[in-house]
Write a protein that holds these residues in place. Structure first.
Motif, short mmCIF file in Angstrom:
data_model
loop_
_atom_site.label_atom_id
_atom_site.label_comp_id
_atom_site.label_asym_id
_atom_site.label_seq_id
_atom_site.Cartn_x
_atom_site.Cartn_y
_atom_site.Cartn_z
N SER A 41 6.73 -59.17 -14.74
CA SER A 41 7.18 -58.74 -16.07
C SER A 41 8.42 -57.86 -15.98
O SER A 41 8.56 -57.04 -15.06
CB SER A 41 6.07 -57.95 -16.77
OG SER A 41 6.55 -57.49 -18.02
N HIS A 76 4.59 -67.46 -15.19
CA HIS A 76 3.68 -66.34 -15.48
C HIS A 76 4.45 -65.03 -15.61
O HIS A 76 4.28 -64.10 -14.80
CB HIS A 76 2.62 -66.25 -14.38
CG HIS A 76 1.95 -67.55 -14.12
ND1 HIS A 76 1.12 -68.16 -15.03
CD2 HIS A 76 2.02 -68.40 -13.05
CE1 HIS A 76 0.69 -69.31 -14.54
NE2 HIS A 76 1.23 -69.48 -13.34
N THR A 77 5.35 -64.99 -16.58
CA THR A 77 6.20 -63.81 -16.74
C THR A 77 6.09 -63.21 -18.15
O THR A 77 6.90 -62.36 -18.52
CB THR A 77 7.68 -64.18 -16.51
OG1 THR A 77 8.03 -65.22 -17.44
CG2 THR A 77 7.92 -64.69 -15.10
N THR A 78 5.10 -63.64 -18.90
CA THR A 78 5.06 -63.25 -20.32
C THR A 78 4.10 -62.11 -20.61
O THR A 78 4.22 -61.46 -21.65
CB THR A 78 4.66 -64.45 -21.18
OG1 THR A 78 3.43 -64.97 -20.68
CG2 THR A 78 5.71 -65.54 -21.13
#
Lengths: 219, 506
Positions: free
Chosen positions: B294, B251-253
């Motif tokens: 992020s 979940h880094t996008t």
């Protein structure tokens, strides 16, 4: 018959030898003085180094005691004329009760009573460093008072004996100077001005500083 | 044979012997002196270095404890060795144990050793450390912390600042500071100095409160408490960011949440399809996924809707962490799903019934930079009442209420509001003084509250600050704890006695 003194050979020897003896003696005296001065300087330097070493070690020990202290009780910033510069702090008696818990293989504390005693308020001692000039000697006095059994045990040491100069001769100089940081109460600056009388220049003051940050935080 | 020559030879031998002896004596003296000096200097500098190493080990242990908890800390690497100055040095974490007597804390024993040639130096550091939930602090600031008039954090919260300032009509559970406090501790403005205080349920309490600073709980009001040393507030270092990136997993996008009206944890048990307003396309069913990470600035919230301001708020469902390597921008109101703004409705928690489920509705914002409140919140639609506040002949916008809830962790930065005065038309310019209101509920950990422009300038209408008690009772996951070092004791030992360093690893 010529007298003995009238012999040219003997007369010549006497004069020459006299000059040689004087020259040799002068050289010997000169060399001896150089040698003595050299040894004196050597011994003086060694004493100075020892005094510096002692000062550094003492400052180092004070710093460690500040870091280990549960509470710094008093940091009195006073002019040395008043002979009252004081650093006073609480100290845990780790030498007597140990530094902490030890555990058996199942993780249980095996020296609970010692750990309780270590932090028991009645066992917490007081260590005081104070500059003293009693007229006959000047020194840094360390007084440690710990409770041993029912009575208090006091241990006094005179540190840097006659190495810290007479404050009356240097009225504006702090001999041992401890100050709290004006903003961070946890920092204590310890500064020792050393004036070893054996120094080549007796008025040359050497300063040693140590800033100790107390580790303990919170309540 | 010439006796004179023999005599000269004797003298020469004597001088030679004398010179040799003198040289030896001198050499020994100098060598001893230099050796003595060198040994002492070496000892002190090496011991100092050894203590620092032991301290590094202690900090490492505390970092592990506060970041990942006791069990995980035990499992982490316990030893580090380095080559140094022709030798080697190392620290070793010997013990982390929870002890309960004579007080509850973690006992940490770290050892350090330094070897140079045949010399070995070692020391042991015994530390007694307490960890606590940083969410207990409504505000913790490494600078001046100012409680403005009307700030009611309540008796469940704490505040901390290097220095503290209080206005009248403020309340907090406990106030801690290091440097200075204003008003001074003997001021009658503190309820603790002006007792007896009326009962909070009595009619006279309201006027009493308006004139006083209430610290603690009735009737045991306290004064601000000066701490002996600064608190070790959580930091957001590169190691922390790496840790959060690891927790975020895939979940880094996404960094732009400005179009979201609902944000759920990136993973939660029971997820099948997206709920209304939630636009995230990569939800998982992993309950442990609470972190959006992020490398860019994270943006959240959007423009106010004057006709339906509640609908324009971004609601946080469950415990969601937003971690940015840069800043975090608040473009609008960001609130908990069960916020009092909506009448504190009962809202089911994502992932309930399984381990690692959310226990509260909380947004957590973590950044090594600043929390920026942008100038994009205000809707410039003219108000329906046709008011021309500034008398310039045009109808001005209505009042706007920006609501910010959650836990804001920017220990290197600040909360930075943005001025509307750079925007056109000119109606924006009066917003500051009359029309913009700020409601905060939560907690913040900041380096400083000093920002230009400040909150008072930008939110000139009114500002209200409250604490969110769920941060204390139901702390969010993966939040570093607050470490309090109760005691440390340095012990000097012989190298052979240091247990953990049996085998050097250069």
């Amino acid at each position: 018959m010529h007298s003995l003194l009238n012999k040219p050979h003997l007369r010549g020897i006497t004069l020459t030898e006299l000059a040689v003896v004087i020259a040799i003696l002068s050289i010997a005296v000169f060399l001896t003085k150089i040698g003595v001065d050299f040894f004196n300087n050597l011994l003086r330097q060694q004493s100075l180094i020892q005094a510096q070493r002692d000062t550094q070690r003492i400052i180092y020990d004070i710093g460690r005691e500040i870091r280990n202290s549960p509470k710094v009780l008093q940091v009195a910033e006073q002019n040395s004329n008043e002979s009252g510069t004081i650093l006073q702090l609480n100290s845990l008696d780790a030498g007597r009760w140990g530094f902490g818990p030890t555990f058996n293989k199942s993780g249980q504390v095996t020296n609970q009573q010692n750990v309780n005693n270590l932090f028991d308020p009645v066992n917490i001692g007081t260590v005081t460093y104070q500059y003293i000039n009693d007229g006959t000697a000047s020194y840094l006095k360390r007084t440690a008072v710990f409770r041993a059994g029912l009575s208090a045990v006091t241990n006094e040491k005179k540190l840097l004996l006659n190495i810290i100069d007479d404050p009356l001769q240097l009225p504006t100089t702090y001999q041992m100077f401890c100050t709290p940081d004006p903003y961070y109460k946890s920092r204590v600056l310890v500064e020792i001005h050393l004036n070893p009388p054996m120094s080549r220049n007796p008025r040359a003051i050497r300063s040693y500083k140590f800033e100790a940050m107390r580790r303990r935080s919170g309540l | 044979m010439n006796p004179k020559r023999n005599n000269n030879r004797g003298i020469t031998i004597f001088y030679a012997v004398f010179t040799a002896l003198a040289t030896v004596v001198l050499g020994l003296a100098i060598t001893q002196m230099l050796g003595f000096t060198s040994r002492q200097a070496n000892y002190l500098s090496n011991m100092d270095r050894t203590f620092r190493l032991a301290e590094t080990g202690m900090n490492n242990a505390i970092g592990a404890l506060t970041r990942v908890g006791f069990s995980a800390a035990m499992a982490q690497n316990q030893k580090q060795s380095f080559p140094a100055d022709g030798g080697w040095e190392e620290w070793y974490r010997n013990t982390i144990k929870e002890i309960t007597k004579p007080f509850r804390c973690y006992y940490i024993k770290t050892e350090a050793r330094r070897e140079r040639g045949a010399q070995c130096y070692s020391s042991v550091l015994h530390s007694y450390v307490e960890t606590s939930n940083v969410g207990e602090y409504a505000a913790a600031v490494n600078d001046d912390c100012w409680l403005l008039q009307g700030t009611q954090f309540g008796d469940e919260s704490k505040i901390y600042g290097l220095s503290l300032r209080f206005d009248n009509n403020t309340s907090v559970g406990r106030a801690q500071y290091i440097g200075s406090v204003n008003p001074p501790l003997n001021s009658k403005k503190y309820a603790a100095n002006d007792l007896p205080a009326p009962d909070p349920s009595s009619s006279g309490f309201y006027s009493y409160k308006a004139q006083h600073i209430l610290i603690g709980k009735h009737p045991d009001y306290e004064l601000p408490q000066q701490l002996p040393a600064p608190l070790l507030l959580p930091q957001v270092t590169q190691a922390d960011l790496d840790f959060y990136k690891l927790l975020a997993g895939p979940h880094t996008t996404v960094s732009d949440f400005t179009n979201y009206s609902a944000v759920y944890p990136p993973g939660y048990f029971g997820f099948t399809t997206n709920n209304a307003g939630d636009l995230y396309a990569a939800h998982t069913t992993q309950n442990r996924h609470h972190v959006y990470y992020s490398a860019n600035t994270i943006k959240i919230g959007h423009q106010n809707d004057i006709a339906n301001p509640e609908a324009a708020m971004t609601k946080i469902y469950g415990q969601v962490l937003f971690v940015s390597e840069k800043n975090i921008e608040l473009h609008g109101s960001v609130v908990s799903a069960d916020s009092a703004v909506f009448g504190s409705p009962s809202v089911s928690l994502p992932g309930t019934g399984r381990p690692d489920a959310s226990t509260a509705h909380q947004g957590v914002f973590i950044t090594p930079g600043d929390i920026v409140i942008t100038d994009t919140f205000v809707d410039m639609t003219p108000n329906s009442y046709g008011f021309d506040f500034d008398g310039d002949g045009t109808v001005d916008p209505d009042s706007h209420y920006q609501v910010i809830e959650g836990f804001y962790i920017a220990p290197n930065g600040t909360i930075q509001p943005t001025s509307y005065e750079t925007r056109a038309p000119t109606q924006y310019h009066l917003i500051h003084s009359q029309l913009l209101y700020f409601y905060f509920k939560g907690s913040w950990i900041l380096n400083t509250t000093l920002a230009t422009p400040d909150m008072k300038t930008v939110f000139g209408g009114y500002r209200s600050y409250q604490y969110m008690p769920s941060l204390k009772d139901k702390p969010p996951p993966y939040i570093p704890s607050l470490a309090t070092i109760l005691y440390t004791l340095e012990e000097v030992k012989d190298c052979g006695e240091v247990i953990g360093s049996a085998s050097p690893s250069p």
